[in-house]
Write a protein that holds these residues in place. Sequence first.
Motif, PDB file in Angstrom:
ATOM      1  N   ARG A 178      -2.103  -9.515   4.092  1.00  0.00           N
ATOM      2  CA  ARG A 178      -2.308  -8.350   4.954  1.00  0.00           C
ATOM      3  C   ARG A 178      -1.592  -7.136   4.369  1.00  0.00           C
ATOM      4  O   ARG A 178      -2.162  -6.033   4.307  1.00  0.00           O
ATOM      5  CB  ARG A 178      -1.795  -8.654   6.359  1.00  0.00           C
ATOM      6  CG  ARG A 178      -2.084  -7.523   7.346  1.00  0.00           C
ATOM      7  CD  ARG A 178      -1.684  -7.861   8.778  1.00  0.00           C
ATOM      8  NE  ARG A 178      -2.659  -8.818   9.311  1.00  0.00           N
ATOM      9  CZ  ARG A 178      -2.362 -10.026   9.794  1.00  0.00           C
ATOM     10  NH1 ARG A 178      -1.108 -10.423   9.841  1.00  0.00           N
ATOM     11  NH2 ARG A 178      -3.294 -10.827  10.266  1.00  0.00           N
ATOM     12  N   SER A 179      -0.355  -7.336   3.904  1.00  0.00           N
ATOM     13  CA  SER A 179       0.372  -6.184   3.327  1.00  0.00           C
ATOM     14  C   SER A 179      -0.273  -5.741   2.010  1.00  0.00           C
ATOM     15  O   SER A 179      -0.363  -4.539   1.729  1.00  0.00           O
ATOM     16  CB  SER A 179       1.846  -6.526   3.123  1.00  0.00           C
ATOM     17  OG  SER A 179       2.003  -7.511   2.127  1.00  0.00           O
ATOM     18  N   ASP A 180      -0.756  -6.726   1.197  1.00  0.00           N
ATOM     19  CA  ASP A 180      -1.479  -6.371  -0.032  1.00  0.00           C
ATOM     20  C   ASP A 180      -2.744  -5.588   0.297  1.00  0.00           C
ATOM     21  O   ASP A 180      -3.064  -4.593  -0.376  1.00  0.00           O
ATOM     22  CB  ASP A 180      -1.852  -7.632  -0.836  1.00  0.00           C
ATOM     23  CG  ASP A 180      -0.665  -8.276  -1.526  1.00  0.00           C
ATOM     24  OD1 ASP A 180       0.425  -7.658  -1.554  1.00  0.00           O
ATOM     25  OD2 ASP A 180      -0.827  -9.416  -2.025  1.00  0.00           O
ATOM     26  N   ASN A 181      -3.455  -6.006   1.331  1.00  0.00           N
ATOM     27  CA  ASN A 181      -4.690  -5.335   1.742  1.00  0.00           C
ATOM     28  C   ASN A 181      -4.399  -3.906   2.189  1.00  0.00           C
ATOM     29  O   ASN A 181      -5.113  -2.964   1.800  1.00  0.00           O
ATOM     30  CB  ASN A 181      -5.360  -6.125   2.867  1.00  0.00           C
ATOM     31  CG  ASN A 181      -6.755  -5.650   3.175  1.00  0.00           C
ATOM     32  OD1 ASN A 181      -7.444  -5.150   2.292  1.00  0.00           O
ATOM     33  ND2 ASN A 181      -7.172  -5.803   4.421  1.00  0.00           N
ATOM     34  N   GLU A 182      -3.342  -3.718   2.980  1.00  0.00           N
ATOM     35  CA  GLU A 182      -2.964  -2.364   3.422  1.00  0.00           C
ATOM     36  C   GLU A 182      -2.604  -1.488   2.224  1.00  0.00           C
ATOM     37  O   GLU A 182      -2.991  -0.309   2.163  1.00  0.00           O
ATOM     38  CB  GLU A 182      -1.810  -2.432   4.408  1.00  0.00           C
ATOM     39  CG  GLU A 182      -2.191  -2.977   5.766  1.00  0.00           C
ATOM     40  CD  GLU A 182      -1.006  -3.140   6.700  1.00  0.00           C
ATOM     41  OE1 GLU A 182       0.119  -2.742   6.314  1.00  0.00           O
ATOM     42  OE2 GLU A 182      -1.204  -3.677   7.803  1.00  0.00           O
ATOM     43  N   ARG A 183      -1.859  -2.047   1.274  1.00  0.00           N
ATOM     44  CA  ARG A 183      -1.484  -1.295   0.071  1.00  0.00           C
ATOM     45  C   ARG A 183      -2.722  -0.899  -0.734  1.00  0.00           C
ATOM     46  O   ARG A 183      -2.840   0.250  -1.193  1.00  0.00           O
ATOM     47  CB  ARG A 183      -0.546  -2.151  -0.788  1.00  0.00           C
ATOM     48  CG  ARG A 183       0.054  -1.438  -1.994  1.00  0.00           C
ATOM     49  CD  ARG A 183       0.979  -2.335  -2.784  1.00  0.00           C
ATOM     50  NE  ARG A 183       0.419  -3.639  -3.123  1.00  0.00           N
ATOM     51  CZ  ARG A 183      -0.415  -3.869  -4.147  1.00  0.00           C
ATOM     52  NH1 ARG A 183      -0.781  -2.882  -4.924  1.00  0.00           N
ATOM     53  NH2 ARG A 183      -0.880  -5.075  -4.380  1.00  0.00           N
ATOM     54  N   GLU A 200       0.465 -12.929   6.020  1.00  0.00           N
ATOM     55  CA  GLU A 200       1.224 -11.673   6.079  1.00  0.00           C
ATOM     56  C   GLU A 200       1.268 -10.991   4.705  1.00  0.00           C
ATOM     57  O   GLU A 200       1.123  -9.772   4.602  1.00  0.00           O
ATOM     58  CB  GLU A 200       2.644 -11.923   6.596  1.00  0.00           C
ATOM     59  CG  GLU A 200       2.716 -12.200   8.072  1.00  0.00           C
ATOM     60  CD  GLU A 200       2.196 -11.046   8.901  1.00  0.00           C
ATOM     61  OE1 GLU A 200       2.521  -9.873   8.601  1.00  0.00           O
ATOM     62  OE2 GLU A 200       1.434 -11.313   9.848  1.00  0.00           O
ATOM     63  N   ARG A 201       1.463 -11.803   3.656  1.00  0.00           N
ATOM     64  CA  ARG A 201       1.493 -11.240   2.311  1.00  0.00           C
ATOM     65  C   ARG A 201       0.141 -10.617   1.970  1.00  0.00           C
ATOM     66  O   ARG A 201       0.062  -9.491   1.455  1.00  0.00           O
ATOM     67  CB  ARG A 201       1.833 -12.338   1.299  1.00  0.00           C
ATOM     68  CG  ARG A 201       1.973 -11.833  -0.143  1.00  0.00           C
ATOM     69  CD  ARG A 201       2.254 -12.953  -1.134  1.00  0.00           C
ATOM     70  NE  ARG A 201       1.373 -14.109  -0.994  1.00  0.00           N
ATOM     71  CZ  ARG A 201       0.111 -14.167  -1.451  1.00  0.00           C
ATOM     72  NH1 ARG A 201      -0.413 -13.133  -2.051  1.00  0.00           N
ATOM     73  NH2 ARG A 201      -0.612 -15.258  -1.306  1.00  0.00           N
ATOM     74  N   GLN A 239      -4.579   1.901   1.007  1.00  0.00           N
ATOM     75  CA  GLN A 239      -3.897   3.182   0.757  1.00  0.00           C
ATOM     76  C   GLN A 239      -4.209   3.685  -0.650  1.00  0.00           C
ATOM     77  O   GLN A 239      -4.419   4.890  -0.855  1.00  0.00           O
ATOM     78  CB  GLN A 239      -2.389   3.040   0.947  1.00  0.00           C
ATOM     79  CG  GLN A 239      -1.967   2.942   2.391  1.00  0.00           C
ATOM     80  CD  GLN A 239      -0.458   2.757   2.531  1.00  0.00           C
ATOM     81  OE1 GLN A 239       0.235   2.478   1.560  1.00  0.00           O
ATOM     82  NE2 GLN A 239       0.028   2.923   3.758  1.00  0.00           N
TER      83      GLN A 239
END
Length: 167
Positions: A130-135, A127-128, A138
Amino acid sequence: MPVAKGNKLPEADRAASKRKISPATKPKAQEKVEAEPLDEKEFNKLLKKQTKGKKKQNTRKTAPDPRLDPNIDPKRAKRIIANRESAARSKAKQKEHLESLKNLHQSLTEQKSSIEKEIFSIHADSERMRSDNERLIQMIHCLREAKRRKTAVEEAEDKVASKVQQQ
């Protein structure tokens, strides 16, 4: 042995049928065999073994040692003792098997717990990431947009500069 008259059984046969013992296995008066005599030390040891320990509630009372009863055939006494020893070995084996199953259960429960913790940790890391990848995606989009704007501004400045030079 008294002779049977009519339909009546001899006395020994009637006693055997009441006790549900076949006439072939009924005790015979003329063949009375006594058990092997025990020395005093062994006798006292067996006697103590029978009276030793606390009584448990709702448990079956242990039959006395057949070697102490002079009316029991020595072969039968030996068979009874062998059956008791076999039953004790069987109970011990069953208890050992149950203990091994309990230990296996404990081990597998600990292993399951460890694996569950590892899975939870991996999910948290996933999850961490995945959120880093999304950031980061962006940020890439923002940088591309900024570059596109910068290129558009530079092109506009170049057009203005070329018009100024043409004039």
